[in-house]
Design a protein around this motif. Structure first.
Motif, PDB file in Angstrom:
ATOM      1  N   SER A  93       0.773  -1.409  -0.036  1.00 19.24           N
ATOM      2  CA  SER A  93       0.099   0.182  -0.195  1.00 19.24           C
ATOM      3  C   SER A  93       0.865   1.181  -0.127  1.00 19.24           C
ATOM      4  O   SER A  93       1.735   1.257   0.524  1.00 19.24           O
ATOM      5  N   VAL A  94       0.497   2.295  -0.592  1.00 17.61           N
ATOM      6  CA  VAL A  94       1.066   3.594  -0.539  1.00 17.61           C
ATOM      7  C   VAL A  94       0.072   4.452  -0.270  1.00 17.61           C
ATOM      8  O   VAL A  94      -0.950   4.708  -0.683  1.00 17.61           O
ATOM      9  N   ASP A  98      -2.915  11.875   4.149  1.00 17.75           N
ATOM     10  CA  ASP A  98      -4.264  12.252   4.294  1.00 17.75           C
ATOM     11  C   ASP A  98      -4.967  10.364   4.489  1.00 17.75           C
ATOM     12  O   ASP A  98      -6.074  10.308   4.863  1.00 17.75           O
ATOM     13  N   THR A  99      -4.188   9.502   3.938  1.00 10.19           N
ATOM     14  CA  THR A  99      -4.804   8.198   4.032  1.00 10.19           C
ATOM     15  C   THR A  99      -4.006   7.218   5.181  1.00 10.19           C
ATOM     16  O   THR A  99      -4.480   6.184   5.483  1.00 10.19           O
ATOM     17  N   ASP A 104      -7.971   0.120   6.709  1.00 11.99           N
ATOM     18  CA  ASP A 104      -8.327  -0.603   5.673  1.00 11.99           C
ATOM     19  C   ASP A 104      -7.511  -0.274   4.538  1.00 11.99           C
ATOM     20  O   ASP A 104      -7.275   0.881   4.052  1.00 11.99           O
ATOM     21  N   PRO A 105      -6.809  -1.391   3.960  1.00  8.61           N
ATOM     22  CA  PRO A 105      -5.735  -1.206   2.910  1.00  8.61           C
ATOM     23  C   PRO A 105      -6.493  -0.500   1.752  1.00  8.61           C
ATOM     24  O   PRO A 105      -5.825   0.397   0.611  1.00  8.61           O
ATOM     25  N   HIS A 106      -7.844  -0.742   1.386  1.00 10.41           N
ATOM     26  CA  HIS A 106      -8.712  -0.230   0.455  1.00 10.41           C
ATOM     27  C   HIS A 106      -8.510   1.284   0.443  1.00 10.41           C
ATOM     28  O   HIS A 106      -8.944   1.793  -0.686  1.00 10.41           O
ATOM     29  N   ASP A 107      -8.422   1.746   1.594  1.00  8.06           N
ATOM     30  CA  ASP A 107      -8.413   3.468   1.811  1.00  8.06           C
ATOM     31  C   ASP A 107      -7.070   3.987   1.449  1.00  8.06           C
ATOM     32  O   ASP A 107      -7.017   5.237   1.278  1.00  8.06           O
ATOM     33  N   TRP A 111      -3.095   0.417  -3.627  1.00  8.05           N
ATOM     34  CA  TRP A 111      -2.900  -1.121  -2.970  1.00  8.05           C
ATOM     35  C   TRP A 111      -3.070  -1.794  -4.148  1.00  8.05           C
ATOM     36  O   TRP A 111      -3.685  -2.181  -5.093  1.00  8.05           O
ATOM     37  N   THR A 112      -2.028  -2.776  -4.057  1.00  7.64           N
ATOM     38  CA  THR A 112      -1.783  -3.949  -4.836  1.00  7.64           C
ATOM     39  C   THR A 112      -1.553  -5.212  -4.094  1.00  7.64           C
ATOM     40  O   THR A 112      -1.128  -5.231  -2.813  1.00  7.64           O
TER      41      THR A 112
END
Length: 331
Positions: A93-94, A98-99, A104-107, A111-112
């Protein structure tokens, strides 16, 4: 006079022989088989650095922000044991300010999820077991055991191809010596993406199939020589969008860029600790135990052999000294 063999000498000779055989097995059989990529790995590495990213809400590139890359690697033990390969599930995840923190990695900003399958001995890719992506090369999340001072083909997932990493020098990370490898990636088209034309300098067009370009200012990897574990990593990714068929990067949009994102100090320390632990295990089965067993075995075998060779005259201990007839007394 016939001699008898002491039970103690036979025991010493037997133990000594056993230890000599054990030493040879540890050095030539057990130790090479101990050099296998683990299947129960569960590790997290974190990169941080300053850079730029495209903010979809502001519809522009934001500069000078902290970027964090988090990579989690977990071994699929069940599938690995069934197939005899090292199967690792990898999520990357990058995040921007802000994130983070992200529950949740979807945020995450990006994300790969990947599935890496390698030969446990050679580290070569094995194309099976749900591997994704299909990758090539010699080194990936780690180098092979027994890293050499030469160039290696390192798989770059963003590029979708291998990058030549050249051996540069020996260096120390948190007091532990490793081999430093470096490389770069020149700008190359990696795909396309449909975006509003105005985004890539073509306001008169609604939607265009923009070109995705990727480059890397510099890749630095420091590997533990014996185990191939990565002690330190630094990258300089640059991902951009260009108008279809653009001859230059004049109107390109920066999606993500950093001159340098590197392992945090905490990650470096953790990687060094793991490398030292791996080295101690290999040192134990490859040198300490064989030398100890071999030395003790040789000593006991020699002692036992000498005792067997000398033996004991049969019946000597059974006749009291007072009962023996002196040779000078006539019979």
């Amino acid at each position: 006079m016939r001699r008898t063999t002491s039970p103690v000498s036979l025991v010493l000779l037997g133990i000594g022989t056993f230890l000599l055989v054990l030493a040879a097995m540890l050095a030539w059989y057990v130790e090479p088989r101990a050099q296998r990529t683990p299947i129960d790995t569960d590790a997290t590495t974190v990169f941080t650095g300053q850079g730029s990213y495209f903010d979809a809400k502001k519809v522009k590139t934001v500069d000078g922000t902290k970027l964090t890359i988090t990579r989690k690697v977990r071994g699929d033990v069940a599938d690995s044991e069934a197939g005899g390969r090292a199967i690792w599930d990898v999520s990357t995840s990058v995040d921007t300010d802000d994130t983070l923190p992200a529950s949740d990695p979807h945020d995450a900003f990006q994300w790969t999820v990947e599935r890496w399958v390698t030969d446990r001995k050679t580290n070569a890719p094995v194309h099976c077991c749900g591997e994704s992506p299909r990758f090539e090369g010699e080194a990936y999340l780690k180098f092979p055991f027994g890293v050499e001072r030469r160039s290696y083909r390192w798989w770059d997932s963003t590029l979708g191809a291998t990058v030549e990493l050249r051996f540069k020098d020996r260096t120390e990370i948190q007091g532990h010596e490793g081999y430093l490898f470096t490389g770069t990636v020149d700008p190359v088209k990696t795909g396309t993406r449909q975006v509003p034309g105005v985004l890539v300098g073509q306001p008169d067009r609604g939607q265009v199939l923009a070109e995705e370009w990727y480059a890397n200012h510099g890749i630095e990897l420091v590997a533990d020589q014996r185990t191939g574990r990565i002690l330190y990593a630094a990258i300089g990714p640059r991902k951009t969008l260009r108008a279809p068929g653009a001859d230059s990067d004049d109107n390109e949009v920066v999606l993500l860029e950093s001159k340098r994102i590197a392992f945090t100090e905490e990650t470096q320390k953790k990687q060094v600790e793991l490398a030292k632990a791996d080295n101690r295990k290999l040192q134990l089965v490859g040198l300490t135990a064989p030398v100890g067993a071999g030395g003790l075995g040789l000593l006991l075998a020699v002692a036992g052999s000498v005792m067997v060779f000398r033996g004991r005259p049969e019946g000597t201990a059974a006749v009291p000294a007072s009962a023996r007839i002196p040779e000078s007394v006539p019979r």
